[in-house]
Motif scaffolding. Sequence first.
Motif, PDB file in Angstrom:
ATOM      1  N   SER A   1       0.830  -1.382   0.048  1.00  0.00           N
ATOM      2  CA  SER A   1       0.076   0.018  -0.001  1.00  0.00           C
ATOM      3  C   SER A   1       0.996   1.274  -0.059  1.00  0.00           C
ATOM      4  O   SER A   1       2.087   1.055   0.494  1.00  0.00           O
ATOM      5  N   CYS A   2       0.216   2.211  -0.497  1.00  0.00           N
ATOM      6  CA  CYS A   2       1.082   3.461  -0.676  1.00  0.00           C
ATOM      7  C   CYS A   2       0.038   4.628  -0.142  1.00  0.00           C
ATOM      8  O   CYS A   2      -0.818   4.837  -0.978  1.00  0.00           O
ATOM      9  N   ALA A   3       0.212   5.153   0.826  1.00  0.00           N
ATOM     10  CA  ALA A   3      -0.680   6.315   1.350  1.00  0.00           C
ATOM     11  C   ALA A   3      -0.353   7.657   1.114  1.00  0.00           C
ATOM     12  O   ALA A   3       0.854   7.861   1.465  1.00  0.00           O
ATOM     13  N   GLY A   4      -0.807   8.478   0.452  1.00  0.00           N
ATOM     14  CA  GLY A   4      -0.651   9.637   0.106  1.00  0.00           C
ATOM     15  C   GLY A   4      -1.231  10.744   1.161  1.00  0.00           C
ATOM     16  O   GLY A   4      -2.354  10.539   1.553  1.00  0.00           O
ATOM     17  N   SER A   5      -0.369  11.858   1.405  1.00  0.00           N
ATOM     18  CA  SER A   5      -1.017  12.913   2.376  1.00  0.00           C
ATOM     19  C   SER A   5      -0.327  14.108   1.769  1.00  0.00           C
ATOM     20  O   SER A   5       0.699  14.134   1.114  1.00  0.00           O
TER      21      SER A   5
ATOM     22  N   ASP B   1      -7.326   3.784  -5.133  1.00  0.00           N
ATOM     23  CA  ASP B   1      -8.520   4.140  -4.276  1.00  0.00           C
ATOM     24  C   ASP B   1      -8.463   5.553  -3.922  1.00  0.00           C
ATOM     25  O   ASP B   1      -7.440   6.009  -2.996  1.00  0.00           O
ATOM     26  N   SER B   2      -9.533   6.266  -4.789  1.00  0.00           N
ATOM     27  CA  SER B   2      -9.537   8.043  -4.464  1.00  0.00           C
ATOM     28  C   SER B   2      -9.918   8.044  -3.224  1.00  0.00           C
ATOM     29  O   SER B   2      -9.391   9.086  -2.446  1.00  0.00           O
ATOM     30  N   ALA B   3     -10.954   7.176  -2.635  1.00  0.00           N
ATOM     31  CA  ALA B   3     -11.495   7.807  -1.351  1.00  0.00           C
ATOM     32  C   ALA B   3     -10.392   7.428  -0.206  1.00  0.00           C
ATOM     33  O   ALA B   3     -10.471   8.397   0.887  1.00  0.00           O
ATOM     34  N   LYS B   4      -9.301   6.606  -0.360  1.00  0.00           N
ATOM     35  CA  LYS B   4      -8.291   6.597   0.553  1.00  0.00           C
ATOM     36  C   LYS B   4      -6.974   7.389   0.129  1.00  0.00           C
ATOM     37  O   LYS B   4      -6.036   6.851   0.743  1.00  0.00           O
ATOM     38  N   ASN B   5      -7.050   7.915  -0.830  1.00  0.00           N
ATOM     39  CA  ASN B   5      -5.696   8.713  -1.384  1.00  0.00           C
ATOM     40  C   ASN B   5      -4.718   7.540  -1.370  1.00  0.00           C
ATOM     41  O   ASN B   5      -3.550   7.976  -0.814  1.00  0.00           O
ATOM     42  N   SER B   6      -4.935   6.424  -1.899  1.00  0.00           N
ATOM     43  CA  SER B   6      -3.777   5.490  -1.952  1.00  0.00           C
ATOM     44  C   SER B   6      -3.631   4.792  -3.264  1.00  0.00           C
ATOM     45  O   SER B   6      -4.473   4.539  -4.178  1.00  0.00           O
ATOM     46  N   VAL B   7      -2.552   4.181  -3.543  1.00  0.00           N
ATOM     47  CA  VAL B   7      -2.279   3.078  -4.386  1.00  0.00           C
ATOM     48  C   VAL B   7      -1.665   1.949  -3.840  1.00  0.00           C
ATOM     49  O   VAL B   7      -1.213   1.936  -2.914  1.00  0.00           O
ATOM     50  N   TYR B   8      -2.058   0.601  -4.739  1.00  0.00           N
ATOM     51  CA  TYR B   8      -1.725  -0.468  -4.192  1.00  0.00           C
ATOM     52  C   TYR B   8      -0.762  -1.248  -5.199  1.00  0.00           C
ATOM     53  O   TYR B   8      -1.091  -1.185  -6.408  1.00  0.00           O
ATOM     54  N   LEU B   9      -0.228  -2.204  -4.869  1.00  0.00           N
ATOM     55  CA  LEU B   9       0.523  -3.051  -5.652  1.00  0.00           C
ATOM     56  C   LEU B   9       0.200  -4.550  -5.247  1.00  0.00           C
ATOM     57  O   LEU B   9       0.845  -5.011  -4.146  1.00  0.00           O
ATOM     58  N   GLN B  10      -0.726  -5.339  -5.606  1.00  0.00           N
ATOM     59  CA  GLN B  10      -0.982  -6.696  -5.544  1.00  0.00           C
ATOM     60  C   GLN B  10       0.072  -7.629  -6.225  1.00  0.00           C
ATOM     61  O   GLN B  10       0.150  -7.553  -7.294  1.00  0.00           O
ATOM     62  N   MET B  11       0.892  -8.400  -5.386  1.00  0.00           N
ATOM     63  CA  MET B  11       1.959  -9.153  -6.045  1.00  0.00           C
ATOM     64  C   MET B  11       1.647 -10.690  -5.718  1.00  0.00           C
ATOM     65  O   MET B  11       1.506 -10.940  -4.473  1.00  0.00           O
TER      66      MET B  11
ATOM     67  N   ILE C   1       0.150   3.735 -12.928  1.00  0.00           N
ATOM     68  CA  ILE C   1      -0.946   4.108 -13.105  1.00  0.00           C
ATOM     69  C   ILE C   1      -1.469   5.684 -13.210  1.00  0.00           C
ATOM     70  O   ILE C   1      -0.774   6.239 -12.552  1.00  0.00           O
ATOM     71  N   SER C   2      -2.025   5.804 -14.389  1.00  0.00           N
ATOM     72  CA  SER C   2      -2.497   6.899 -14.622  1.00  0.00           C
ATOM     73  C   SER C   2      -3.584   7.306 -13.637  1.00  0.00           C
ATOM     74  O   SER C   2      -4.790   6.686 -14.014  1.00  0.00           O
ATOM     75  N   TRP C   3      -3.718   8.510 -12.473  1.00  0.00           N
ATOM     76  CA  TRP C   3      -4.807   8.469 -11.843  1.00  0.00           C
ATOM     77  C   TRP C   3      -5.926   8.845 -12.766  1.00  0.00           C
ATOM     78  O   TRP C   3      -7.061   8.711 -12.545  1.00  0.00           O
ATOM     79  N   THR C   4      -5.738   9.838 -13.729  1.00  0.00           N
ATOM     80  CA  THR C   4      -6.755  10.676 -14.419  1.00  0.00           C
ATOM     81  C   THR C   4      -7.327   9.589 -15.450  1.00  0.00           C
ATOM     82  O   THR C   4      -8.667   9.536 -15.599  1.00  0.00           O
ATOM     83  N   PHE C   5      -6.475   9.124 -16.213  1.00  0.00           N
ATOM     84  CA  PHE C   5      -7.081   8.191 -17.274  1.00  0.00           C
ATOM     85  C   PHE C   5      -7.228   6.709 -17.007  1.00  0.00           C
ATOM     86  O   PHE C   5      -7.621   5.775 -17.866  1.00  0.00           O
ATOM     87  N   GLY C   6      -6.628   6.263 -15.934  1.00  0.00           N
ATOM     88  CA  GLY C   6      -6.726   4.848 -15.525  1.00  0.00           C
ATOM     89  C   GLY C   6      -5.591   3.781 -16.528  1.00  0.00           C
ATOM     90  O   GLY C   6      -5.472   2.808 -16.450  1.00  0.00           O
ATOM     91  N   PHE C   7      -4.685   4.231 -17.338  1.00  0.00           N
ATOM     92  CA  PHE C   7      -3.802   3.901 -17.869  1.00  0.00           C
ATOM     93  C   PHE C   7      -2.852   2.887 -16.837  1.00  0.00           C
ATOM     94  O   PHE C   7      -2.373   3.591 -15.813  1.00  0.00           O
ATOM     95  N   VAL C   8      -2.248   1.810 -17.213  1.00  0.00           N
ATOM     96  CA  VAL C   8      -1.593   1.117 -16.452  1.00  0.00           C
ATOM     97  C   VAL C   8      -0.347   0.467 -17.377  1.00  0.00           C
ATOM     98  O   VAL C   8      -0.493   0.361 -18.675  1.00  0.00           O
ATOM     99  N   ASP C   9       0.785   0.189 -16.750  1.00  0.00           N
ATOM    100  CA  ASP C   9       1.708  -0.154 -17.507  1.00  0.00           C
ATOM    101  C   ASP C   9       2.793  -1.263 -16.393  1.00  0.00           C
ATOM    102  O   ASP C   9       2.633  -0.889 -15.142  1.00  0.00           O
ATOM    103  N   TYR C  10       3.375  -2.105 -16.795  1.00  0.00           N
ATOM    104  CA  TYR C  10       3.977  -3.171 -15.979  1.00  0.00           C
ATOM    105  C   TYR C  10       5.409  -3.610 -16.746  1.00  0.00           C
ATOM    106  O   TYR C  10       5.525  -3.615 -17.860  1.00  0.00           O
ATOM    107  N   ALA C  11       6.343  -3.824 -16.013  1.00  0.00           N
ATOM    108  CA  ALA C  11       7.624  -4.271 -16.433  1.00  0.00           C
ATOM    109  C   ALA C  11       7.233  -5.777 -16.689  1.00  0.00           C
ATOM    110  O   ALA C  11       6.438  -6.331 -16.256  1.00  0.00           O
ATOM    111  N   ASN C  12       8.175  -6.047 -17.799  1.00  0.00           N
ATOM    112  CA  ASN C  12       7.872  -7.528 -18.690  1.00  0.00           C
ATOM    113  C   ASN C  12       8.038  -8.459 -17.600  1.00  0.00           C
ATOM    114  O   ASN C  12       7.340  -9.529 -17.321  1.00  0.00           O
TER     115      ASN C  12
END
Length: 125
Positions: free
Chosen positions: A21-25, A73-83, A51-62
């Motif tokens: 998880s990455c929480a922004g403040s 998650d906009s409500a939590k102002n957070s980004v996640y990485l499920q591994m 990930i682009s917050w505005t457009f939802g684009f995603v990209d991953y390393a091979n």
Amino acid sequence: QVQLVESGGGLVQAGGSLRLSCAGSGRTLSGYVMGWFRQAPGKEREFVAAISWTFGFVDYANSVKDRFFISKDSAKNSVYLQMNSLEPEDTAVYYCSASSKAWYGARNIPWYDYWGQGTQVTVSS
């Protein structure tokens, strides 16, 4: 000013899963390009996902495609990485980052304005 705090790292066996998880403040992350990078001992920091917050684009390393998934998650102002299906080669410190610049540079470290302190992920074989 944006502050980013990562959490969720730890020790896991090969084949296991972790969710970072990455929480922004300081301000909303809306409008930013959010990235995850990692740095293994003795190696350079490398791009993992973005990930682009505005457009939802995603990209991953091979190396992580189809195993790792980035989300926000906009409500939590957070980004996640499920591994999933973690491998010993995924062992590294994982960093969350935020860029106010355009999407096309999302794989580039200098593109990012803000960085978290990192969270350690260790995958045992």
